[in-house]
Design an enzyme around this catalytic site. Structure first.
Site, PDB file in Angstrom:
ATOM      1  N   HIS A 118       0.908   4.114   9.602  1.00  0.00           N
ATOM      2  CA  HIS A 118       1.971   4.034  10.378  1.00  0.00           C
ATOM      3  C   HIS A 118       1.986   3.015  11.605  1.00  0.00           C
ATOM      4  O   HIS A 118       2.907   2.643  12.072  1.00  0.00           O
ATOM      5  CB  HIS A 118       2.441   5.393  10.760  1.00  0.00           C
ATOM      6  CG  HIS A 118       3.775   5.762  10.939  1.00  0.00           C
ATOM      7  ND1 HIS A 118       4.807   4.810  11.580  1.00  0.00           N
ATOM      8  CD2 HIS A 118       4.540   6.949  10.548  1.00  0.00           C
ATOM      9  CE1 HIS A 118       5.977   5.579  11.496  1.00  0.00           C
ATOM     10  NE2 HIS A 118       5.850   6.634  10.842  1.00  0.00           N
ATOM     11  N   ASP A 150      13.053  -4.970  -6.388  1.00  0.00           N
ATOM     12  CA  ASP A 150      13.096  -5.580  -7.718  1.00  0.00           C
ATOM     13  C   ASP A 150      12.292  -6.949  -7.837  1.00  0.00           C
ATOM     14  O   ASP A 150      12.549  -7.804  -7.415  1.00  0.00           O
ATOM     15  CB  ASP A 150      14.507  -6.004  -7.896  1.00  0.00           C
ATOM     16  CG  ASP A 150      14.836  -6.740  -9.505  1.00  0.00           C
ATOM     17  OD1 ASP A 150      13.662  -6.847 -10.143  1.00  0.00           O
ATOM     18  OD2 ASP A 150      16.005  -6.986  -9.587  1.00  0.00           O
TER      19      ASP A 150
END
Length: 433
Positions: free
Chosen positions: A152, A377
């Site tokens: 993080h 994608d």
């Protein structure tokens, strides 16, 4: 189910990072993050290409993407609050499962850990662990699941989702088509030598359990209707305020957790509650920053509910809406980075103080809805499912249920004791699948 590991290594940028980019200063907002790893899991049901070619293309495009996100392949230097962009690399693992993907998805929740099992050595057994790690999991049916973990410290969910989409675009159309990330936060909000904030509470010895629940669109419609009916004596102005689906689910889950807090003690009255959310600050301030700036750029929303007797869902959505609206209004006026830094520090200070004190129910949420996770994608279509994994503390993540529609998937990470009660809560069971 057997898992075979075919490759495990540190993957480096395809081109060495230039000398003038080998230190990246962290911002104050990066500095105050709890340095834990956030997991993302992307399911792709069937690949059109030969699996060996696919894996090779994924690896090479990832290496190319690291030339743009060169800090991700570096190492964190906490003493100087910088990332040493030294091209040491990220964790990279390839595995093969001897089952089909649909069979895997029918298994236990703990199977998600198998999708990241090869990364544990990278992240826990070295003195300077990588800031990110990727595991590619092939299945018998030709399906692929990509597991990713990010520290993080390097950024929030906006940054992580942008990295994944950049890698996917590099694989799909080539690295030349990928936009370069921008790093403008540290110059405006530099790290500090002394942070006047309390540490987050320690959860050492607490066993956390992670489960996924889904609120389909029709369930949310029903929940919204029943919440309105529950508030039948509310005034007309309140009825006109239509809470977002995130606020609605947050309020419903908080109500369930408040009831759980009372039940074992047979109490008619609960402690005051604090609902905590993280708000993305991009496009919300007047600071001279790119809208897609990398790093951690969010503020903590602390929504307190002082109603201790049978709170209604509308009571809680009103608390959330009020807290969020106040922050949105305040930050929209700000063009001074020091003021933004102060606001963020104050929000974290209040959160950690109440979290550690233990006098209130503190429910920690993070909404990943609308982040483009379902747009990742690589050339064979978007993922059929995006999920996350367990966290080292109590946290409830809200995500889009599917590529289309307005359902919400909830990944709840609670203590083992609380999860048993949570799964048996009668109202929760009537809305989730």
């Amino acid at each position: 189910m057997n898992v075979t590991m075919h490759s495990k290594k540190l993957l480096k940028p395809s081109i060495p990072t230039p000398n003038h980019l080998q230190k990246l200063n962290l911002s104050l907002l990066d500095q105050i993050q709890i340095p834990f790893y956030v997991g993302l899991i992307f399911h792709y049901e069937t690949l059109s290409d030969n699996s060996d070619i696919t894996l090779s293309k994924l690896e090479s495009s990832l290496s190319e993407t690291l030339t743009l996100y060169y800090h991700v392949a570096g190492r964190y230097n906490g003493t100087d609050c910088v990332i040493e962009c030294n091209d040491q690399g990220i964790g990279y693992v390839e595995t093969a499962f001897d089952v089909e993907l649909h069979q895997f998805l029918l298994g236990e929740e703990s199977n998600n850990l198998d999708l990241l099992v090869g990364l544990s050595g990278f992240l826990s057994e070295t003195e300077t662990p990588p800031l990110a790690a990727i595991q590619l999991n092939m299945f018998k049916c030709g399906g692929l699941v990509i597991g990713a973990q990010f520290n993080h410290i390097i950024g929030d969910m906006f940054t992580m989702s942008t990295f994944m989409n950049s890698w996917a675009k590099a694989c799909r159309v080539g690295i030349k088509e990928v936009a370069h990330p921008t790093f403008g936060l540290a110059p405006l909000m530099p790290s500090a030598k002394v942070l006047n904030i309390p540490p987050p509470p320690s959860f050492e010895g607490v066993k956390f359990v992670s489960k996924r629940f889904v609120f389909h669109e029709n369930a949310l419609t029903r929940l919204r209707k029943e919440a309105t009916e529950e508030d039948g004596d509310g005034d007309d102005d309140q009825k006109k305020k239509r809470p977002s689906r995130v606020d609605l689910v947050t309020a419903f889950l908080s109500k369930s957790l408040i009831e759980m807090d009372c039940a074992p003690k047979e109490l008619t009255k609960s402690r005051p509650s604090l609902m905590v959310h993280m708000m993305n600050l991009r496009k919300r301030t007047k600071l001279a920053l790119e809208n897609d700036v990398s790093g951690n750029f969010f503020i903590v929303v602390n929504a307190e509910s002082k109603i201790t007797v049978a709170p209604k869902i509308t009571d809680l959505t009103e608390s959330l809406g009020s807290a969020c609206g106040e922050i949105i209004s305040e930050v929209a006026k700000v063009d001074d980075a020091e003021v933004v830094s102060s606001m963020v520090l104050n929000s974290v200070r209040e959160f950690y103080y109440e979290w550690g004190k233990g006098e209130k129910n503190v429910f920690v949420y993070s909404s990943w809805c609308r982040f483009p996770l379902y747009e990742v994608d690589f050339g064979w279509g978007i993922p059929s499912l995006v999920d996350t994994t367990a966290f080292p503390f109590g946290l409830i993540v809200l995500m889009d249920e599917a590529p289309a529609g307005d359902g919400i998937a909830v990944r709840a990470c609670l203590s083992e004791h609380d999860m048993i009660q949570f799964q048996q809560h009668h109202q929760l069971l009537s809305y989730v699948s």
